[in-house]
Design a protein around this motif. Structure first.
Motif, PDB file in Angstrom:
ATOM      1  N   ALA A 182      40.637  45.460  21.624  1.00  0.00           N
ATOM      2  CA  ALA A 182      39.240  45.396  22.066  1.00  0.00           C
ATOM      3  C   ALA A 182      38.982  44.126  22.872  1.00  0.00           C
ATOM      4  O   ALA A 182      38.286  44.157  23.907  1.00  0.00           O
ATOM      5  N   ILE A 183      39.529  43.011  22.425  1.00  0.00           N
ATOM      6  CA  ILE A 183      39.383  41.754  23.167  1.00  0.00           C
ATOM      7  C   ILE A 183      40.071  41.865  24.520  1.00  0.00           C
ATOM      8  O   ILE A 183      39.520  41.469  25.555  1.00  0.00           O
ATOM      9  N   GLU A 184      41.263  42.432  24.521  1.00  0.00           N
ATOM     10  CA  GLU A 184      42.039  42.547  25.754  1.00  0.00           C
ATOM     11  C   GLU A 184      41.335  43.415  26.773  1.00  0.00           C
ATOM     12  O   GLU A 184      41.313  43.100  27.973  1.00  0.00           O
ATOM     13  N   GLN A 185      40.737  44.502  26.335  1.00  0.00           N
ATOM     14  CA  GLN A 185      40.033  45.380  27.265  1.00  0.00           C
ATOM     15  C   GLN A 185      38.878  44.649  27.944  1.00  0.00           C
ATOM     16  O   GLN A 185      38.664  44.787  29.150  1.00  0.00           O
ATOM     17  N   GLU A 186      38.145  43.863  27.173  1.00  0.00           N
ATOM     18  CA  GLU A 186      37.033  43.100  27.762  1.00  0.00           C
ATOM     19  C   GLU A 186      37.552  42.111  28.802  1.00  0.00           C
ATOM     20  O   GLU A 186      36.950  41.938  29.868  1.00  0.00           O
ATOM     21  N   LEU A 187      38.674  41.480  28.522  1.00  0.00           N
ATOM     22  CA  LEU A 187      39.244  40.504  29.459  1.00  0.00           C
ATOM     23  C   LEU A 187      39.755  41.174  30.731  1.00  0.00           C
ATOM     24  O   LEU A 187      39.640  40.619  31.823  1.00  0.00           O
ATOM     25  N   ILE A 188      40.311  42.351  30.610  1.00  0.00           N
ATOM     26  CA  ILE A 188      40.890  43.057  31.763  1.00  0.00           C
ATOM     27  C   ILE A 188      39.807  43.696  32.634  1.00  0.00           C
ATOM     28  O   ILE A 188      39.924  43.747  33.866  1.00  0.00           O
ATOM     29  N   GLU A 189      38.724  44.155  32.023  1.00  0.00           N
ATOM     30  CA  GLU A 189      37.713  44.893  32.781  1.00  0.00           C
ATOM     31  C   GLU A 189      36.540  44.046  33.237  1.00  0.00           C
ATOM     32  O   GLU A 189      35.847  44.422  34.189  1.00  0.00           O
ATOM     33  N   SER A 190      36.283  42.908  32.591  1.00  0.00           N
ATOM     34  CA  SER A 190      35.123  42.101  32.974  1.00  0.00           C
ATOM     35  C   SER A 190      35.476  41.184  34.153  1.00  0.00           C
ATOM     36  O   SER A 190      36.628  40.759  34.303  1.00  0.00           O
ATOM     37  N   PRO A 191      34.493  40.878  35.003  1.00  0.00           N
ATOM     38  CA  PRO A 191      34.756  40.053  36.196  1.00  0.00           C
ATOM     39  C   PRO A 191      35.321  38.685  35.843  1.00  0.00           C
ATOM     40  O   PRO A 191      34.964  38.085  34.832  1.00  0.00           O
ATOM     41  N   ASP A 192      36.212  38.210  36.692  1.00  0.00           N
ATOM     42  CA  ASP A 192      36.865  36.922  36.500  1.00  0.00           C
ATOM     43  C   ASP A 192      36.639  36.087  37.755  1.00  0.00           C
ATOM     44  O   ASP A 192      36.596  36.624  38.867  1.00  0.00           O
ATOM     45  N   ASP A 193      36.510  34.776  37.577  1.00  0.00           N
ATOM     46  CA  ASP A 193      36.234  33.939  38.740  1.00  0.00           C
ATOM     47  C   ASP A 193      37.485  33.322  39.344  1.00  0.00           C
ATOM     48  O   ASP A 193      37.411  32.471  40.222  1.00  0.00           O
TER      49      ASP A 193
END
Length: 256
Positions: A182-193
């Motif tokens: 669940a944590i990994e999915q948020e990191l992969i799908e949420s915008p990154d700067d």
């Protein structure tokens, strides 16, 4: 190019790499290769740290000593590619990915061992998935190289997951795996700067992401935290969390 079957990787991961990340990576292949080199070093370092920490497990010692050697061979191949392409090995900041996953690792044993091995499996699985997703879009040399890594990365994933199950004394690790997925999915799908090998799609931090970071910076025990520019410091003691992107006490060598 190799067509090695990674269907087990796709079945394990919670989501596919967004196309927006692939497009950004193809436009910044120098950054991609530099961070790939960093990832290989960190992967070897993680395996060696586990070898020193858990000398009671001969299966772990055997599998992770081999893994560390393979990661350093991959590192040598990446820097050889960089040299041929005239890419300077300049410093890059660590991504949020591994730091955020490691932040949720339990402190006590055997939970610490189990969680660390699950995170290792997840990182190897995501690396394998991204090599496969990038390979068809790269030039022949780099695409062939990335395709050649699928077999070893897939094996590293399986080894880490098997070691995690063994470390839990036969009890199910499904709940912990689901937690990290669940944590990994948020990191992969949420915008990154910032673009990194394990970053999310490009586009700065969303309001929800900033709120999540601010909440983390209050501390795991609910204490209130100060955040001076570039550092995270509690009022009473050193920072116990591991959020490398927002905390001055970085742990760039902890995992990929």
């Amino acid at each position: 190019m190799s067509s090695f079957d990674i269907s087990s990787i796709h079945a394990f991961l919670p989501c596919a790499t967004p196309d927006a990340w692939v497009e950004a990576a193809l436009e910044a292949q120098d950054v991609l290769l530099i961070d790939h080199a960093n990832c290989e070093k960190k992967a070897a370092s993680t395996a060696l740290n586990l070898l020193y920490r858990y000398t009671d497990d001969f299966a772990l010692l055997d599998k992770l000593s081999r893994l560390a050697r393979e990661e350093m061979l991959h590192f040598e191949r990446v820097i050889a590619l960089m040299k041929r392409r005239g890419i300077a090995y300049r410093p890059l900041s660590a991504s949020r990915y591994a730091a955020r996953l490691h932040q949720s690792i339990r402190r006590g044993e055997p939970g610490r061992r189990v969680d660390t091995l699950i995170v290792g499996a997840l990182i190897e699985a995501r690396s394998c998935e991204r090599f496969a997703k990038l390979a068809p879009h790269l030039d022949e040399e780099l695409g062939t190289f990335y395709a050649s890594l699928l077999k070893s990365e897939s094996r590293h994933f399986r080894d880490y997951l098997a070691l995690a199950r063994k470390a839990n004394d036969g009890a199910s690790i499904d709940a912990r795996v689901a937690h990290f997925l669940a944590i990994e999915q948020e990191l992969i799908e949420s915008p990154d700067d910032e673009l990194r090998f394990h970053s999310g799609p490009p586009g700065g931090a969303s309001p929800a992401r900033r709120t999540s970071i601010d909440r983390v910076l209050k501390g795991c025990s609910g204490r209130r935290w100060r955040r001076p520019p570039g550092r995270c410091r509690p009022r009473s003691s050193g920072c116990p969390t591991r959020h490398a992107r927002t905390c001055g006490q970085r742990v760039a060598d902890r995992g990929r």
